[in-house]
Design an enzyme around this catalytic site. Structure first.
Site, PDB file in Angstrom:
ATOM      1  N   ARG A 103       0.851  -1.189   0.000  1.00 39.16           N
ATOM      2  CA  ARG A 103       0.000   0.000   0.000  1.00 39.16           C
ATOM      3  C   ARG A 103       0.887   1.238   0.000  1.00 39.16           C
ATOM      4  O   ARG A 103       1.990   1.228   0.532  1.00 39.16           O
ATOM      5  CB  ARG A 103      -0.877   0.001   1.255  1.00 39.16           C
ATOM      6  CG  ARG A 103      -1.856   1.170   1.305  1.00 39.16           C
ATOM      7  CD  ARG A 103      -3.004   0.856   2.241  1.00 39.16           C
ATOM      8  NE  ARG A 103      -3.862   1.916   2.647  1.00 39.16           N
ATOM      9  CZ  ARG A 103      -4.446   2.826   1.918  1.00 39.16           C
ATOM     10  NH1 ARG A 103      -4.198   2.881   0.623  1.00 39.16           N
ATOM     11  NH2 ARG A 103      -5.264   3.721   2.409  1.00 39.16           N
ATOM     12  N   HIS A 104       0.381   2.285  -0.576  1.00 33.07           N
ATOM     13  CA  HIS A 104       1.148   3.531  -0.640  1.00 33.07           C
ATOM     14  C   HIS A 104       1.396   4.101   0.746  1.00 33.07           C
ATOM     15  O   HIS A 104       0.701   3.783   1.712  1.00 33.07           O
ATOM     16  CB  HIS A 104       0.429   4.557  -1.525  1.00 33.07           C
ATOM     17  CG  HIS A 104      -0.919   4.961  -1.005  1.00 33.07           C
ATOM     18  ND1 HIS A 104      -1.068   5.848   0.041  1.00 33.07           N
ATOM     19  CD2 HIS A 104      -2.154   4.606  -1.388  1.00 33.07           C
ATOM     20  CE1 HIS A 104      -2.356   6.021   0.282  1.00 33.07           C
ATOM     21  NE2 HIS A 104      -3.039   5.269  -0.562  1.00 33.07           N
ATOM     22  N   ASN A 111      -5.072  10.718   4.203  1.00 33.39           N
ATOM     23  CA  ASN A 111      -5.035   9.495   5.009  1.00 33.39           C
ATOM     24  C   ASN A 111      -4.892   9.828   6.493  1.00 33.39           C
ATOM     25  O   ASN A 111      -5.538   9.225   7.341  1.00 33.39           O
ATOM     26  CB  ASN A 111      -3.860   8.597   4.628  1.00 33.39           C
ATOM     27  CG  ASN A 111      -3.955   7.995   3.255  1.00 33.39           C
ATOM     28  OD1 ASN A 111      -2.939   7.885   2.584  1.00 33.39           O
ATOM     29  ND2 ASN A 111      -5.127   7.601   2.822  1.00 33.39           N
ATOM     30  N   GLU A 125      -7.439   3.056  -6.779  1.00 35.74           N
ATOM     31  CA  GLU A 125      -8.290   2.808  -5.628  1.00 35.74           C
ATOM     32  C   GLU A 125      -9.771   3.024  -5.928  1.00 35.74           C
ATOM     33  O   GLU A 125     -10.149   3.555  -6.961  1.00 35.74           O
ATOM     34  CB  GLU A 125      -7.853   3.710  -4.468  1.00 35.74           C
ATOM     35  CG  GLU A 125      -6.468   3.347  -3.977  1.00 35.74           C
ATOM     36  CD  GLU A 125      -6.112   4.018  -2.689  1.00 35.74           C
ATOM     37  OE1 GLU A 125      -6.970   4.123  -1.797  1.00 35.74           O
ATOM     38  OE2 GLU A 125      -4.955   4.430  -2.563  1.00 35.74           O
TER      39      GLU A 125
END
Length: 128
Positions: A8-9, A15, A86
């Site tokens: 995952r980034h 976020n 996403e």
């Protein structure tokens, strides 16, 4: 044997605020850049035959330190794959789940009841 690593980034400001982040193309924040660097160090002895990333810059820049090392050792395909983008959060993009629950209580209740299949207004379901 084939091994697949799904990564995952790193962290972005949305976020960090727990916002629904899907199609908006935002950069990694300072922590995210450091996370990408730590990932490259942690995977230092792992060599890959190909790398795939979504077209979103946060994904590309998270993979780049690790992939860059592999590219310097041998030519590997570095493939930007739109299908890895996403979830489309539609009308909820950029909002926290708390904000959604307050502003759209009926829709949020449906989402909570079936997180996999509920289609976000203007967006898509997790299943999609």
């Amino acid at each position: 044997m084939i091994r697949v690593f799904i990564i995952r980034h790193g962290e972005t400001n949305p976020n960090k605020r727990n916002e629904c982040l899907g199609l908006n193309d935002v950069e990694l924040n300072g922590s995210g850049v450091m996370q990408a660097g730590r990932l490259a160090l942690r995977m230092d002895k792992i060599f890959v035959d190909a790398a795939y990333t979504s077209p979103l810059s946060r994904a590309y820049h998270s993979a780049r330190p690790f992939v860059g090392r592999n590219l310097s050792l041998k030519q590997i395909p570095y493939i930007v794959e739109p299908a890895l983008t996403e979830r489309d959060w539609g009308d909820w993009e950029g909002m926290t789940l708390d904000e959604i629950a307050r502003r759209f209580p009926e829709e949020y209740a449906k989402f909570e009841a079936d997180k996999l299949n509920y289609v976000v207004p203007g967006g898509e379901s997790s299943a999609a």
